[in-house]
Design a protein around this motif. Structure first.
Motif, mmCIF file in Angstrom:
data_model
loop_
_atom_site.group_PDB
_atom_site.id
_atom_site.type_symbol
_atom_site.label_atom_id
_atom_site.label_comp_id
_atom_site.label_asym_id
_atom_site.label_seq_id
_atom_site.Cartn_x
_atom_site.Cartn_y
_atom_site.Cartn_z
ATOM 1 N N LEU A 1 0.849 -1.185 0.000
ATOM 2 C CA LEU A 1 0.000 0.000 0.000
ATOM 3 C C LEU A 1 0.884 1.232 0.000
ATOM 4 O O LEU A 1 1.889 1.282 0.713
ATOM 5 N N PHE A 2 0.482 2.220 -0.792
ATOM 6 C CA PHE A 2 1.243 3.451 -0.954
ATOM 7 C C PHE A 2 0.360 4.657 -0.635
ATOM 8 O O PHE A 2 -0.871 4.573 -0.701
ATOM 9 N N ALA A 3 0.986 5.776 -0.327
ATOM 10 C CA ALA A 3 0.255 7.028 -0.146
ATOM 11 C C ALA A 3 -0.232 7.488 -1.517
ATOM 12 O O ALA A 3 0.554 7.612 -2.457
ATOM 13 N N LEU A 4 -1.524 7.733 -1.641
ATOM 14 C CA LEU A 4 -2.094 8.191 -2.905
ATOM 15 C C LEU A 4 -2.011 9.705 -3.053
ATOM 16 O O LEU A 4 -2.263 10.237 -4.119
ATOM 17 N N ARG A 5 -1.656 10.362 -1.962
ATOM 18 C CA ARG A 5 -1.458 11.819 -1.945
ATOM 19 C C ARG A 5 -0.573 12.120 -0.738
ATOM 20 O O ARG A 5 -0.296 11.240 0.072
ATOM 21 N N ASP A 6 -0.130 13.356 -0.615
ATOM 22 C CA ASP A 6 0.587 13.752 0.594
ATOM 23 C C ASP A 6 -0.367 13.594 1.780
ATOM 24 O O ASP A 6 -1.550 13.934 1.676
ATOM 25 N N ILE A 7 0.153 13.080 2.898
ATOM 26 C CA ILE A 7 -0.670 12.859 4.090
ATOM 27 C C ILE A 7 0.032 13.510 5.279
ATOM 28 O O ILE A 7 1.227 13.311 5.493
ATOM 29 N N GLU A 8 -0.727 14.277 6.035
ATOM 30 C CA GLU A 8 -0.181 15.027 7.168
ATOM 31 C C GLU A 8 -0.299 14.231 8.469
ATOM 32 O O GLU A 8 -1.187 13.392 8.614
ATOM 33 N N PRO A 9 0.569 14.520 9.445
ATOM 34 C CA PRO A 9 0.454 13.883 10.762
ATOM 35 C C PRO A 9 -0.934 14.111 11.361
ATOM 36 O O PRO A 9 -1.511 15.187 11.211
ATOM 37 N N GLY A 10 -1.458 13.083 11.997
ATOM 38 C CA GLY A 10 -2.775 13.166 12.611
ATOM 39 C C GLY A 10 -3.913 12.749 11.700
ATOM 40 O O GLY A 10 -5.035 12.556 12.174
ATOM 41 N N GLU A 11 -3.646 12.616 10.394
ATOM 42 C CA GLU A 11 -4.694 12.162 9.479
ATOM 43 C C GLU A 11 -4.886 10.663 9.613
ATOM 44 O O GLU A 11 -3.934 9.902 9.771
ATOM 45 N N GLU A 12 -6.142 10.243 9.508
ATOM 46 C CA GLU A 12 -6.435 8.817 9.516
ATOM 47 C C GLU A 12 -6.060 8.219 8.158
ATOM 48 O O GLU A 12 -6.385 8.773 7.108
ATOM 49 N N LEU A 13 -5.352 7.090 8.206
ATOM 50 C CA LEU A 13 -5.019 6.370 6.977
ATOM 51 C C LEU A 13 -6.236 5.556 6.556
ATOM 52 O O LEU A 13 -6.841 4.853 7.377
ATOM 53 N N THR A 14 -6.615 5.687 5.295
ATOM 54 C CA THR A 14 -7.816 5.016 4.798
ATOM 55 C C THR A 14 -7.526 4.277 3.505
ATOM 56 O O THR A 14 -6.555 4.563 2.804
#
Length: 137
Positions: A100-113
């Protein structure tokens, strides 16, 4: 095995969710199946377990017909909830690797979905089962 720092917390989506501790960039590896940490348990091994152990495997693992076994992950990836607009997913649908890869930039505190429906395209059960079927409501 998760390749990024995460923590568990109450989810606005459902129950408990998996949240990011440090920022990641689009395309960064989030998780991959790691033999020895994660396991493929042969079906015949499951048949020898107690009823309670079989129920645990049914709820925590995914059956793969090609492997004739159950994928059991050892980390908190099992708390990743479903979203129709996920921030994690597969980027190479032709690869046999479970990644699984990040589909966009993800910030700290965001839920991974994850979009369970996308994950299910290549397998009848992968999405619902791999990421805890009781999280998809």
């Amino acid at each position: 095995m998760l390749q990024v720092k995460t923590f568990l917390d109450k989810s606005n989506i459902h129950g408990i969710g998996l949240f990011l501790s440090d920022p990641v960039k689009k395309g960064d590896l989030i998780w991959h199946f790691t033999q020895g940490i994660d396991r493929i348990i042969p079906r015949e091994e499951i048949e020898g377990l107690t009823k309670e152990e079989q129920e645990f495997i049914e709820n925590a693992a995914v059956y793969d017909e090609d492997e004739d076994g159950y994928y059991l992950v050892s980390d908190n990836i099992r708390f990743m909830n479903h979203s129709d607009t996920p921030n994690c997913g597969e980027t190479d649908q032709t690869s046999d690797a479970l990644e699984l890869f990040a589909l966009r930039d993800i910030e700290p505190g965001e839920e991974l979905t994850l979009d369970y429906n996308q994950m299910e395209e290549g397998s009848d059960d992968f999405g619902d089962e791999m990421f805890v079927k009781f999280n998809k409501k």
